[in-house]
Design an enzyme around this catalytic site. Structure first.
Site, PDB file in Angstrom:
ATOM      1  NE  ARG B 194      -3.998  -2.072   2.152  1.00 22.19           N
ATOM      2  CZ  ARG B 194      -3.882  -2.989   3.113  1.00 22.19           C
ATOM      3  NH1 ARG B 194      -3.004  -2.825   4.072  1.00 22.19           N
ATOM      4  NH2 ARG B 194      -4.661  -4.039   3.106  1.00 22.19           N
ATOM      5  CE  LYS B 216      -2.133  13.132 -15.162  1.00 26.41           C
ATOM      6  NZ  LYS B 216      -2.682  13.424 -16.512  1.00 26.41           N
ATOM      7  CD  GLU B 258       4.526  14.961 -24.001  1.00 23.61           C
ATOM      8  OE1 GLU B 258       3.926  16.012 -23.692  1.00 23.61           O
ATOM      9  OE2 GLU B 258       3.948  13.863 -24.118  1.00 23.61           O
ATOM     10  CE  LYS B 300       3.898  16.414 -15.768  1.00 27.39           C
ATOM     11  NZ  LYS B 300       3.901  15.171 -16.533  1.00 27.39           N
ATOM     12  CD  GLU B 310      -5.521  15.358 -16.085  1.00 33.52           C
ATOM     13  OE1 GLU B 310      -4.314  15.140 -16.039  1.00 33.52           O
ATOM     14  OE2 GLU B 310      -6.255  14.896 -16.966  1.00 33.52           O
ATOM     15  NE  ARG B 314      -0.772  16.147 -13.717  1.00 28.46           N
ATOM     16  CZ  ARG B 314      -0.055  15.438 -12.882  1.00 28.46           C
ATOM     17  NH1 ARG B 314      -0.238  15.556 -11.590  1.00 28.46           N
ATOM     18  NH2 ARG B 314       0.861  14.602 -13.337  1.00 28.46           N
ATOM     19  CG  ASN B 318      -3.170  14.944 -20.903  1.00 29.59           C
ATOM     20  OD1 ASN B 318      -2.259  14.155 -21.129  1.00 29.59           O
ATOM     21  ND2 ASN B 318      -3.762  15.035 -19.723  1.00 29.59           N
ATOM     22  CG  HIS B 321      -1.042  13.864 -24.447  1.00 33.91           C
ATOM     23  ND1 HIS B 321      -0.421  15.007 -24.894  1.00 33.91           N
ATOM     24  CD2 HIS B 321      -0.093  13.172 -23.758  1.00 33.91           C
ATOM     25  CE1 HIS B 321       0.839  15.018 -24.485  1.00 33.91           C
ATOM     26  NE2 HIS B 321       1.067  13.918 -23.793  1.00 33.91           N
ATOM     27  CG  HIS B 325      -3.443   8.847 -24.851  1.00 35.84           C
ATOM     28  ND1 HIS B 325      -3.943   9.312 -23.662  1.00 35.84           N
ATOM     29  CD2 HIS B 325      -2.100   8.955 -24.750  1.00 35.84           C
ATOM     30  CE1 HIS B 325      -2.943   9.714 -22.879  1.00 35.84           C
ATOM     31  NE2 HIS B 325      -1.815   9.505 -23.522  1.00 35.84           N
ATOM     32  CG  HIS B 338       3.697   9.346 -25.260  1.00 38.79           C
ATOM     33  ND1 HIS B 338       2.319   9.216 -25.296  1.00 38.79           N
ATOM     34  CD2 HIS B 338       3.943  10.462 -24.523  1.00 38.79           C
ATOM     35  CE1 HIS B 338       1.772  10.202 -24.608  1.00 38.79           C
ATOM     36  NE2 HIS B 338       2.724  10.974 -24.130  1.00 38.79           N
TER      37      HIS B 338
END
Lengths: 437, 437
Positions: B194, B216, B258, B300, B310, B314, B318, B321, B325, B338
């Protein structure tokens, strides 16, 4: 229907004063003798406590109104800042549709349940979620039942369903079932899209008094229990005590093992109440069960509020669990119920505490006696050898820098320590006393 | 060795004033026209900023001392209350053993890396972790390289190793590699017992400017990217710019996609700097790369500090993206890098912004031009049909209550909106303009 609260008219003896002081000491490994910290006195705000625990035994307890509807329920608050949430406890709460609906955000709900619970309560829960809410859609995923399915492969079925039905970040996951379902659904909610809302509807006594409260979620690994997971808090926990009517006897007893634990580690008065009312609990007296659930949740909520991430105090909730987890893993998940393994583990921890000279023998006898009354096992299964215990306990989450820390009783009833500072001889002796090989 | 910082002696033009105001608007779906919020001016405390971004181009920039050792590095702080952490950027930082060691807690370290990076840097990292620390043990797990292995099955190998080698809660996970390794190691650290400590050592430009910063973490699902994961912050990010010396050209260009993004969404001046210095970046001029990494990390860090989970701002990171994606998932993980998918996706987002009348055509041309200069793709692969885009974009994490929200440019260079309030026709037109079927 409206007045069918199971919480009034207690036929059982309720304690006559406020809970006694609970003591806990966190002991470092470097101390020669364990350092006893000052006793922690828990102060809980009055507004969210029922008056049940300060009632005399003869009068029906007054219940706090938790809803605007016709039923009444107890509310125990888990105070975690902006992650605080209520635990609702009462009879017929699944018919209080507003109670559930107020904690659902978004329009998409995924109910995670199992093959045993689904036929009993899934329709009822779907009705509670959608009644008067035409825009809310409910999907469900029905997992196989049992601890042996608490693994990553089964968890993936929850993600598969969530993704295939295109749930988004505003959706809510609902755990409907026992501890396995709650732990898995909670972890799925923690990890799906990096975190969505979830609600716990525990249907076993074990889940109601322990696993649904406090935010520990996760799955097992073939080499150990709950090794993969997250701390993730629900929006609310809804305990409809009526769901216990369908619970098998063995499952009921399993939950009682955790109830007994709260008494031993921090609430002597509760333990004494249990000694007097064990028969009422086993015969499912509604008010006895409701009281035991409420008082267990209060104890757990207090501990979790003080130590959410288990830096010390919270570990005491694991009395008997280090031995117990070894039994569950060694014997094979699903052979014994969690509470059965914990019961045997508790007897072992108490035995070890006695060997260390930390408690007197009357406590040993009382623990043995109450667990036997509950028809719980008090020795590990024959196949558990000393070597097996040692090997499995070495991967326990409470090992730090190679040192196994244990929760052991120390002092009068209701006091415990979490410590790595104990004579290894006592652990060896306990293992040899309880294992045939 | 001591003076081998790659950050001094810039041969590239550095901007002559502080970063310009960045504007961002979060737009609700119910607005007829997007509501433009007041410009957000980021204030970053001077003590942790280098003076690189306020230097004139001719003089070597002065660097802040980050260590007590002989080398110097830039530090960018990610301000997240008690989860704050530093990003160290500089040449030769893997030889600064103290820098890494000060962020390792406990005596057990697990390095997670892949088959490409391990032969290059694993020994160096193990040396950095254990130099003068006889009690620290380092285990490593070497995963297959590539986005297609960013899945739950591969993640389980990390847990297997951690459990088999009996790591405890005080251990530290170290991610050594690109974005895939960082995301997987971070999620493993979040979920193992955990949650245990972790450190990011990104070795690709993509990971250095983007994925290693901000917490992330996660893995892919066959139906979509990063659908399972956690927000989980590292103890530190250590960027040794020397690791870029071994990076393939295509990977370098992928990271530049990026870098371009930061300019477009919030830092016009940085974009202009890139237009002038793209050749220096592609030819791996050390000071140009270091400057681009630092300024990207600053952008960032500012965004993440303002919106860790987010909820709005935030999401602007993207840009490109959502289209990207869809390309990665539709084309198959590992076909395109990517950043390549993001580059094509950025061109599509910019095209759509123009169709909506939100930007003028000079921005469209400048975006196309800079990405072509970087040898990045500016159209999706032929196999991506309109239908495929639509189907894959429907499971994007930014869908809320069935509505796909997008990051689109609006206004002068360096301004964007995150909105679900746009004419669907423009999206359709963009998809049809970029897809053959």
């Amino acid at each position: 229907m409206a007045s069918s609260s199971s919480l009034v008219q207690p036929s059982v003896r309720l304690p006559s004063k406020t809970p006694s002081v609970r003591r806990f000491a966190l002991v470092g490994r470097t101390n020669q003798s364990p350092l006893r910290l000052n006793p922690i006195r828990i102060s809980v705000s009055a507004s969210h406590r029922t008056r049940l625990d300060v009632q005399a035994s003869s009068a029906p307890p007054m219940m706090e109104e938790a809803t605007s509807g016709s039923r009444s329920s107890t509310v125990v608050d888990v105070d975690l800042g902006n992650r605080s949430y209520p635990i609702y406890i009462g009879s017929g709460l699944l018919d209080e549709h507003d109670l559930l609906q107020r904690h659902v955000s978004g329009k998409q709900v995924l109910v995670v349940t199992n093959t045993t619970v689904a036929p009993l309560y899934l329709d009822k829960v779907i009705k509670a979620l959608t009644d008067g809410k035409p825009n809310v859609t409910v999907e469900s995923v029905i997992l196989p039942d049992g601890e042996k399915y608490k693994d990553m492969d089964t968890l993936m079925k929850v993600f598969d369903k969530a993704i295939k039905t295109r749930l988004d970040r505003k959706c809510t996951f609902v755990a409907l079932g026992g501890g396995v379902i709650g732990d898995m659904c909670g972890f799925a909610a923690a990890a799906f899209l990096r975190g969505v809302n979830f609600i716990q509807i525990p249907t076993t006594l074990m889940a109601q008094v322990d696993s649904s409260v406090g935010g520990k979620t996760g799955v097992n690994h073939p080499l150990g229990k709950n090794l993969i997971g997250a701390f993730y808090q629900p929006q609310c926990v809804l305990i409809d005590t009526d769901t216990l009517n369908t619970l098998p006897d063995r499952e009921l007893a399993s939950g009682i093992a955790e109830v007994v634990k709260y008494g031993l580690i921090r609430d002597a008065e509760f333990f004494e109440w249990q000694e007097k009312n064990m028969q009422a609990l086993l015969s499912r007296d509604p008010s006895a069960l409701a009281y035991a659930i409420k008082r267990s949740c209060e104890n757990k909520a207090e501990v979790v509020s003080l130590d959410e991430k288990e830096s010390g105090l919270r570990a005491t909730l694991n009395l008997g669990h280090t031995f117990g987890h070894a039994i569950e893993t060694g014997f094979g998940y699903g052979q014994w119920l969690h509470g059965e393994a914990v019961a045997a583990g508790t007897v072992m921890a108490v035995d070890m505490s006695y060997r260390l000279g930390w408690i007197d023998d009357t406590i040993v006898k009382r623990v043995l006696n109450i667990l036997q009354k509950a028809k719980l096992p008090t020795t590990p299964p024959d196949m558990m050898t000393v070597e097996k215990f040692e090997s499995l306990m070495a991967v326990d989450k409470k090992v730090a820098d190679g040192l196994l820390r244990l929760i052991l009783l120390k002092g009068p009833l209701g006091n415990c320590v979490f410590t790595g500072d104990y004579d290894r001889k006592a652990l060896k002796e306990t293992l040899h006393a309880f294992c045939k090989f």
